[in-house]
Scaffold this motif. Structure first.
Motif, PDB file in Angstrom:
ATOM      1  N   GLU A  66       0.821  -1.215   0.000  1.00 48.11           N
ATOM      2  CA  GLU A  66       0.000   0.000   0.000  1.00 48.11           C
ATOM      3  C   GLU A  66       0.855   1.265   0.000  1.00 48.11           C
ATOM      4  O   GLU A  66       0.634   2.198   0.767  1.00 48.11           O
ATOM      5  CB  GLU A  66      -0.962  -0.012   1.197  1.00 48.11           C
ATOM      6  CG  GLU A  66      -1.874  -1.214   1.214  1.00 48.11           C
ATOM      7  CD  GLU A  66      -2.687  -1.349   2.483  1.00 48.11           C
ATOM      8  OE1 GLU A  66      -2.681  -0.424   3.325  1.00 48.11           O
ATOM      9  OE2 GLU A  66      -3.336  -2.410   2.647  1.00 48.11           O
ATOM     10  N   CYS A  67       1.846   1.269  -0.895  1.00 44.28           N
ATOM     11  CA  CYS A  67       2.706   2.442  -1.048  1.00 44.28           C
ATOM     12  C   CYS A  67       3.055   2.584  -2.525  1.00 44.28           C
ATOM     13  O   CYS A  67       2.646   1.761  -3.344  1.00 44.28           O
ATOM     14  CB  CYS A  67       3.964   2.319  -0.177  1.00 44.28           C
ATOM     15  SG  CYS A  67       5.093   0.986  -0.648  1.00 44.28           S
ATOM     16  N   THR A  68       3.795   3.588  -2.863  1.00 47.77           N
ATOM     17  CA  THR A  68       4.232   3.755  -4.242  1.00 47.77           C
ATOM     18  C   THR A  68       5.590   3.087  -4.429  1.00 47.77           C
ATOM     19  O   THR A  68       6.342   2.918  -3.457  1.00 47.77           O
ATOM     20  CB  THR A  68       4.371   5.247  -4.621  1.00 47.77           C
ATOM     21  OG1 THR A  68       5.469   5.795  -3.900  1.00 47.77           O
ATOM     22  CG2 THR A  68       3.084   6.021  -4.322  1.00 47.77           C
ATOM     23  N   PRO A  69       5.922   2.722  -5.658  1.00 48.93           N
ATOM     24  CA  PRO A  69       7.263   2.195  -5.899  1.00 48.93           C
ATOM     25  C   PRO A  69       8.337   3.201  -5.464  1.00 48.93           C
ATOM     26  O   PRO A  69       9.383   2.811  -4.955  1.00 48.93           O
ATOM     27  CB  PRO A  69       7.299   1.952  -7.405  1.00 48.93           C
ATOM     28  CG  PRO A  69       5.870   1.742  -7.784  1.00 48.93           C
ATOM     29  CD  PRO A  69       5.089   2.646  -6.859  1.00 48.93           C
ATOM     30  N   GLY A  70       8.044   4.482  -5.633  1.00 51.91           N
ATOM     31  CA  GLY A  70       8.991   5.513  -5.217  1.00 51.91           C
ATOM     32  C   GLY A  70       9.289   5.470  -3.725  1.00 51.91           C
ATOM     33  O   GLY A  70      10.416   5.748  -3.308  1.00 51.91           O
ATOM     34  N   ASP A  71       8.275   5.127  -2.915  1.00 53.86           N
ATOM     35  CA  ASP A  71       8.504   5.008  -1.477  1.00 53.86           C
ATOM     36  C   ASP A  71       9.568   3.955  -1.183  1.00 53.86           C
ATOM     37  O   ASP A  71      10.314   4.077  -0.205  1.00 53.86           O
ATOM     38  CB  ASP A  71       7.216   4.624  -0.740  1.00 53.86           C
ATOM     39  CG  ASP A  71       6.161   5.709  -0.766  1.00 53.86           C
ATOM     40  OD1 ASP A  71       6.521   6.911  -0.849  1.00 53.86           O
ATOM     41  OD2 ASP A  71       4.967   5.362  -0.713  1.00 53.86           O
ATOM     42  N   LEU A  72       9.630   2.932  -2.008  1.00 52.16           N
ATOM     43  CA  LEU A  72      10.597   1.861  -1.798  1.00 52.16           C
ATOM     44  C   LEU A  72      11.955   2.154  -2.446  1.00 52.16           C
ATOM     45  O   LEU A  72      12.971   1.626  -2.007  1.00 52.16           O
ATOM     46  CB  LEU A  72      10.056   0.540  -2.355  1.00 52.16           C
ATOM     47  CG  LEU A  72       8.762   0.015  -1.738  1.00 52.16           C
ATOM     48  CD1 LEU A  72       8.286  -1.222  -2.484  1.00 52.16           C
ATOM     49  CD2 LEU A  72       8.944  -0.274  -0.263  1.00 52.16           C
ATOM     50  N   LEU A  73      11.956   3.011  -3.476  1.00 56.39           N
ATOM     51  CA  LEU A  73      13.170   3.214  -4.276  1.00 56.39           C
ATOM     52  C   LEU A  73      13.880   4.553  -4.079  1.00 56.39           C
ATOM     53  O   LEU A  73      15.104   4.617  -4.226  1.00 56.39           O
ATOM     54  CB  LEU A  73      12.835   3.069  -5.762  1.00 56.39           C
ATOM     55  CG  LEU A  73      12.341   1.692  -6.201  1.00 56.39           C
ATOM     56  CD1 LEU A  73      11.834   1.752  -7.641  1.00 56.39           C
ATOM     57  CD2 LEU A  73      13.435   0.665  -6.057  1.00 56.39           C
TER      58      LEU A  73
END
Length: 83
Positions: A66-73
């Motif tokens: 429940e987040c954006t890929p950007g939150d992880l990258l």
């Protein structure tokens, strides 16, 4: 590579982000894997930085977390190019 060592600093930090987000959501590795459509053992490898993921799997994980890929990258170190 040692059995439990990360592939590199980038995969290590990515794995830490996945684990932290999973913990915040109160998900087990098994439940996250189910939500992301992957095998539960892969989640453990990802969290330990042992997997280099495809774009498709990053997108699946982000949706399951429940987040954006950007939150992880965003802000991860760029791995050094192989010689």
């Amino acid at each position: 590579m040692a059995p439990d060592s990360a592939r590199n600093e980038t995969t290590r930090q990515f794995g830490e982000r996945v684990r932290a987000r999973r913990d915040r959501l109160g998900l087990t590795q098994e439940r996250l894997a189910e939500r992301a459509g992957m095998h539960w053992s892969n989640v453990g490898h990802i969290e330990r930085g042992r997997r280099n993921l495809s774009m498709e799997n990053i997108l699946r994980l982000a949706a399951a977390l429940e987040c954006t890929p950007g939150d992880l990258l965003n802000g991860l170190p760029v791995p050094e190019a192989a010689p």
